[in-house]
Design a protein around this motif. Structure first.
Motif, short mmCIF file in Angstrom:
data_model
loop_
_atom_site.label_atom_id
_atom_site.label_comp_id
_atom_site.label_asym_id
_atom_site.label_seq_id
_atom_site.Cartn_x
_atom_site.Cartn_y
_atom_site.Cartn_z
N GLN A 147 5.08 -16.04 -14.78
CA GLN A 147 5.35 -15.17 -14.52
C GLN A 147 4.88 -13.90 -13.29
O GLN A 147 3.74 -13.00 -13.65
CB GLN A 147 5.58 -13.88 -15.40
N VAL A 148 5.28 -13.40 -12.75
CA VAL A 148 4.63 -12.44 -11.37
C VAL A 148 4.92 -10.88 -12.07
O VAL A 148 6.50 -11.10 -12.19
CB VAL A 148 5.38 -12.96 -10.12
N ILE A 149 3.74 -10.79 -12.27
CA ILE A 149 3.95 -9.55 -13.00
C ILE A 149 3.17 -8.24 -11.31
O ILE A 149 2.64 -8.85 -10.47
CB ILE A 149 3.19 -9.13 -13.71
N LYS A 150 3.14 -7.10 -11.56
CA LYS A 150 2.58 -6.18 -11.32
C LYS A 150 1.25 -5.87 -11.28
O LYS A 150 1.01 -5.85 -12.45
CB LYS A 150 3.57 -4.70 -11.11
N ASN A 151 0.33 -5.70 -10.40
CA ASN A 151 -1.12 -6.13 -11.21
C ASN A 151 -1.69 -4.31 -10.89
O ASN A 151 -1.19 -3.44 -10.56
CB ASN A 151 -2.16 -6.86 -9.63
N ASP A 152 -2.01 -3.89 -12.02
CA ASP A 152 -1.99 -2.53 -12.31
C ASP A 152 -3.48 -1.78 -12.01
O ASP A 152 -3.42 -0.80 -11.79
CB ASP A 152 -2.21 -2.56 -14.65
N ASP A 161 -4.44 -2.50 -8.65
CA ASP A 161 -4.22 -2.72 -7.23
C ASP A 161 -3.34 -2.41 -7.10
O ASP A 161 -2.04 -2.23 -7.73
CB ASP A 161 -5.26 -3.01 -6.40
N ASP A 162 -2.47 -2.54 -5.67
CA ASP A 162 -0.87 -2.48 -5.12
C ASP A 162 -0.44 -3.75 -5.29
O ASP A 162 0.75 -4.30 -4.70
CB ASP A 162 -1.19 -1.86 -3.90
N GLY A 163 -1.66 -4.63 -5.49
CA GLY A 163 -1.05 -6.46 -5.34
C GLY A 163 -0.04 -6.60 -6.59
O GLY A 163 0.09 -6.09 -7.74
N TRP A 164 -0.36 -8.12 -6.56
CA TRP A 164 0.19 -8.71 -7.66
C TRP A 164 -0.23 -9.62 -8.47
O TRP A 164 -1.67 -10.30 -8.00
CB TRP A 164 1.65 -9.31 -6.87
N ALA A 165 0.36 -9.98 -9.47
CA ALA A 165 -0.58 -11.26 -10.12
C ALA A 165 0.47 -12.47 -11.39
O ALA A 165 1.27 -11.70 -11.22
CB ALA A 165 -1.69 -10.51 -11.64
#
Length: 165
Positions: A25-30, A32-36
């Motif tokens: 599952q692609v999630i918002k990286n808390d 920074d502005d990136g993704w995880a």
């Protein structure tokens, strides 16, 4: 025996990809502005592994998941879980070989039982043929090393004093 895995719907979406054993599952990286991307093993509520995920061409949204990326993520997460299990096993099951008095080489084993309420460990000794020489319950914090093992064998397997880590 019937295989019911074909009854499970498999999801293959840009931010969610699934097989019978794993879900990516692609999630918002808390941070920074990136993704995880979080890898969940079937039946688990917590992710087994979370790692950075690539930004898409617009530099705002995440790159969509695809089959080859999912395969790589599954391999990485599986290896991580396997290594974690091996590390836990090594922490809970230790052994040292020392010289016994008349028994030849003696293998001293410490098997920790991580019970939440009452953790303990079993200290045991085996001769070269694998026959049990002694076994005693000790504190879960007992420190097994060559010195403590040799002292226990030399004391004819008398229950050792609590040796904390």
């Amino acid at each position: 025996m019937t295989d019911h895995t074909s009854d499970i719907p498999l999801i293959q979406e840009p931010r969610l990809w699934q097989n019978e054993q794993w879900t990516a599952q692609v999630i918002k990286n808390d941070d920074d502005d990136g993704w995880a991307v979080a890898m969940f093993k079937s039946g688990e509520s917590e992710p087994a592994l979370v790692g950075p995920w690539t930004m898409g061409r617009d530099k705002k949204n995440p790159k969509p998941l695809d089959g080859s990326a999912f395969i790589t993520l599954v391999k990485t997460a599986s290896e991580f879980v396997r290594r974690s299990e091996q590390q836990l096993h090594a922490q809970l099951h230790q052994s040292v070989i020392v010289n016994g008095q008349g028994q030849g080489r003696v293998t001293v084993l410490l098997d920790i039982v991580p019970d939440e309420d009452n953790p303990y460990a079993m200290l045991s000794a085996q001769d070269e043929g694998g026959d049990m020489l002694a076994e005693v319950k000790v504190d879960a914090g007992f420190k097994l090393n060559r010195q403590t093992a040799q002292a226990w064998v030399d004391a004819d397997f008398a229950k050792p004093a609590s040796g904390r880590r």
